[in-house]
Motif scaffolding. Sequence first.
Motif, PDB file in Angstrom:
ATOM      1  N   MET A 187      84.155  12.694 -69.610  1.00  0.00           N
ATOM      2  CA  MET A 187      84.506  11.332 -70.033  1.00  0.00           C
ATOM      3  C   MET A 187      84.127  10.292 -68.983  1.00  0.00           C
ATOM      4  N   VAL A 188      84.381  10.596 -67.716  1.00  0.00           N
ATOM      5  CA  VAL A 188      84.053   9.638 -66.657  1.00  0.00           C
ATOM      6  C   VAL A 188      82.544   9.447 -66.559  1.00  0.00           C
TER       7      VAL A 188
ATOM      8  N   THR B 285      86.610  18.198 -69.282  1.00  0.00           N
ATOM      9  CA  THR B 285      86.710  17.084 -70.228  1.00  0.00           C
ATOM     10  C   THR B 285      86.859  15.763 -69.482  1.00  0.00           C
ATOM     11  N   ALA B 286      87.662  15.742 -68.441  1.00  0.00           N
ATOM     12  CA  ALA B 286      87.848  14.512 -67.659  1.00  0.00           C
ATOM     13  C   ALA B 286      86.530  14.091 -67.004  1.00  0.00           C
ATOM     14  N   LEU B 287      85.829  15.046 -66.413  1.00  0.00           N
ATOM     15  CA  LEU B 287      84.542  14.722 -65.790  1.00  0.00           C
ATOM     16  C   LEU B 287      83.530  14.240 -66.819  1.00  0.00           C
TER      17      LEU B 287
ATOM     18  N   SER C 203      81.231   7.609 -69.678  1.00  0.00           N
ATOM     19  CA  SER C 203      81.526   6.177 -69.708  1.00  0.00           C
ATOM     20  C   SER C 203      80.597   5.400 -68.784  1.00  0.00           C
TER      21      SER C 203
ATOM     22  N   SER D 139      90.322  21.114 -69.044  1.00  0.00           N
ATOM     23  CA  SER D 139      90.787  19.734 -68.864  1.00  0.00           C
ATOM     24  C   SER D 139      90.001  19.022 -67.769  1.00  0.00           C
ATOM     25  N   LEU D 140      89.677  19.719 -66.702  1.00  0.00           N
ATOM     26  CA  LEU D 140      88.861  19.125 -65.646  1.00  0.00           C
ATOM     27  C   LEU D 140      87.466  18.792 -66.158  1.00  0.00           C
TER      28      LEU D 140
END
Length: 118
Positions: free
Chosen positions: A22-23, A18-20, A26, A15-16
């Motif tokens: 995505m950020v 995936t979040a990184l 973007s 999850s970490l």
Amino acid sequence: MLREYVPVLMIFALSLGTALLMVIGSHIFSQYRPTPVKSQPYESGIPALGDTRERFAVKYYVVAMLFLLFDVEVVILFTWAVVFKRLGLFGFVSILIFLLLLVIGLLYEWKKGALEWD
């Protein structure tokens, strides 16, 4: 003992990551290019007049609190309506007391003029 936490750590890492991803993605693929005109504050397409830190009238906050109060009332009435038959007479009397208190509060606010927008 640590083997029990391996799946939790794997989910946390996934999850970490995936979040990184995505950020960072973007920022890389974004088409947003700020300009001085885009960075100016506005409201409804009209440039801001005066200081943005001016005080609002207390009536705005009173109306917001009244809205929240009666919005919560609606939620309670919906949940009461779902279990109405199971509650019996006790539930009916309880909701009547609840509604009576809310009506008294509404009449009080009406008498005080909190609902007037002048």
